[in-house]
Motif scaffolding. Structure first.
Motif: not given
Lengths: 262, 217
Positions: B132, B155-157, B196, B200-201, B205
């Protein structure tokens, strides 16, 4: 650098049910892995790992259904380990909604399997589980091998293969991440084997997940600061509500570790 | 109501992408239709196109080329037709002129630039860049509307060892910081790509997908 250290709760699943028990406050059915996954998702877990410990072949198919139902509700990365032996196993798990697979026994018996899997699905989704135990004949500094050897079949079968060497070889073949579990510490609540974690983390380019032995929040901190792990995995301290994910994150953040706060 | 074609070319976590789109569609309550498809006819009629991608650049490009007529159709619908397009991870990297993962492979060439191995300034940083991270806009973009960015933002994954270095600075929409700036989002006109995984974020997301479903570039 603002990449955050990950906290990964791990659920042991057999025949589609959580085993070892989960004791959350608000769960209707503590044995349902999807419900447990959703609770962790809501609590701000950074990833989730399912370990399928189903022994029978018939029971295996239930894990696909668990992953599929989880992926419908949780928008976070999910890793599935246990019994992954073929390209077809991996494909089915990914199609169900898994993002990564953890491979153990099959990586030892056929290291080329890791290379084939990484070529097919990308390094990022291939996690190799390194289940290590201190060698009884370890001569510290006395021979060229490290102090640990790897075990397969859920920690039941010694292999005589050096753990640190094996880890490096798996990364060469294409493992994108290593899940390093100390068999000596697993279930003891006495903390990670920090020497083992660090020996492997310092010798490979890919991220290492520390696993096995967490009893306190300080253990998680030590896994990162002393074990050099990029992520920490724990089961019972979270399942039984000893600590929550936000408590763990707050504790780690207070000690200077970059965490993703919910 | 909008229709989205998620392109199935044998690469990627299609189910996860579809799940996230379906969740956002259900929340919008506008009877959006999300279809995972390799059928050019479905892609031809879709209002929006999403290209996922997990794996190596060359394999993904070969997979896309193996779907008869798909690349020509994408060209027709996205480049000439202006259909809103979202590429994710390797599905975003394929927009580049070329990929340099293991071998040099020609990409779609929509976003001039090359996909190169990341090289963090701090040698201690692990590769892949996995986990992340926060994102920093290089310029405003409507697909980032309502998303807190910057050091204290959402946060982004991410999970990748390569990133798209754009030739044109204006095609770079956002970066992430990992021993230096890495490309997190690219965009031009009706084309958008994220390194990213929005699917999944979590909050970031889902918001980005919502923005994409309502996007009128």
């Amino acid at each position: 650098m603002s990449l955050k250290t990950r906290i990964i709760p791990c659920l042991d699943v057999a025949g589609g049910r959580v085993v070892k028990g989960v004791n959350f406050v608000d769960l209707v059915d503590a044995g349902d892995p999807v419900e447990a996954a959703m609770a962790y998702d809501a609590a701000g877990a950074d990833e989730l790992t399912f370990l399928d410990i189903t022994a029978s072949h018939e029971g295996r198919d239930t894990i696909f259904e668990v992953v599929a139902r989880t992926a419908e509700h949780c928008f976070m990365p999910v890793t599935v380990g246990g019994g992954v032996r073929s390209i077809d196993d991996i494909r089915k798990l990914l199609l169900a909604g898994a993002d990564k697979v953890a491979i153990n026994s099959a990586a030892v018996s056929d290291p080329d399997f890791i290379a084939r899997a990484a070529d097919k699905f990308g390094n990022q989704c291939i996690v190799v589980s390194v289940d290590a135990k201190q060698r009884l004949d370890a001569k510290v500094g006395g021979d060229n091998r490290s102090e640990w050897e790897i075990y397969t079949h859920g920690g039941r079968k010694p292999t005589g293969i050096d753990a640190v060497e094996f880890a490096a070889r798996m990364v060469e073949r294409g493992a994108g991440e290593l899940l390093v579990t100390s068999m000596d510490r697993d279930g003891t609540k006495s903390g990670f084997d920090l020497k083992l974690t660090r020996a492997i983390a310092d010798s490979v380019e890919v991220p290492v997940i520390a696993s096995g032995g967490v009893g306190t929040l300080q253990d998680l901190v030590d896994g990162v600061t002393e074990g050099h792990a990029s992520a920490v995995l724990a089961a019972s301290i979270f399942h039984f509500g000893t600590f929550t994910i936000p408590q763990a994150k707050a504790y780690m953040a207070e000690r200077g570790i970059a965490m993703r706060m919910a | 109501m909008t229709t989205v074609a998620i392109i199935d070319y044998g690469a990627g976590n299609l189910r996860s992408a579809a799940n996230a789109f379906e969740r956002v569609a259900a929340e919008r309550g506008q009877s959006d239709v999300i279809t995972v498809t390799a059928d050019p006819d479905v892609v031809r009629k879709a209002d929006r196109i999403m290209l996922p991608g997990v794996g190596a650049f060359a394999d993904c490009m070969a997979g896309l080329e193996a779907v008869p007529g798909m690349i020509d159709l994408l060209d027709e619908r996205v480049i000439r037709g202006g259909t809103p397009f979202l590429g994710v991870c390797v599905g975003m990297q394929l927009l580049a002129s070329e990929g340099r993962e293991k071998v040099v492979t020609k990409g779609l060439g929509w976003i001039p630039g090359a996909v190169e191995k990341i090289a963090p300034s701090d040698r201690g940083l692990k590769i892949p860049h996995m986990g992340w991270n926060t994102i920093f806009p290089a310029r405003p973009h409507v697909l980032l509307d309502g998303i807190e960015t910057g050091e204290n933002g959402l946060h982004a994954y991410f999970v990748h060892s390569y990133h798209l270095k754009t030739d044109n600075p204006s095609d770079l929409v956002a970066t992430t910081n990992y021993g230096g700036a890495l490309t997190a989002c690219v965009g031009r006109d009706n084309i958008f790509g994220t390194q990213f995984h929005p699917e999944k974020s979590q909050a970031l997301g889902l918001k980005l997908i919502e923005n994409f479903l309502g996007w009128a570039p």
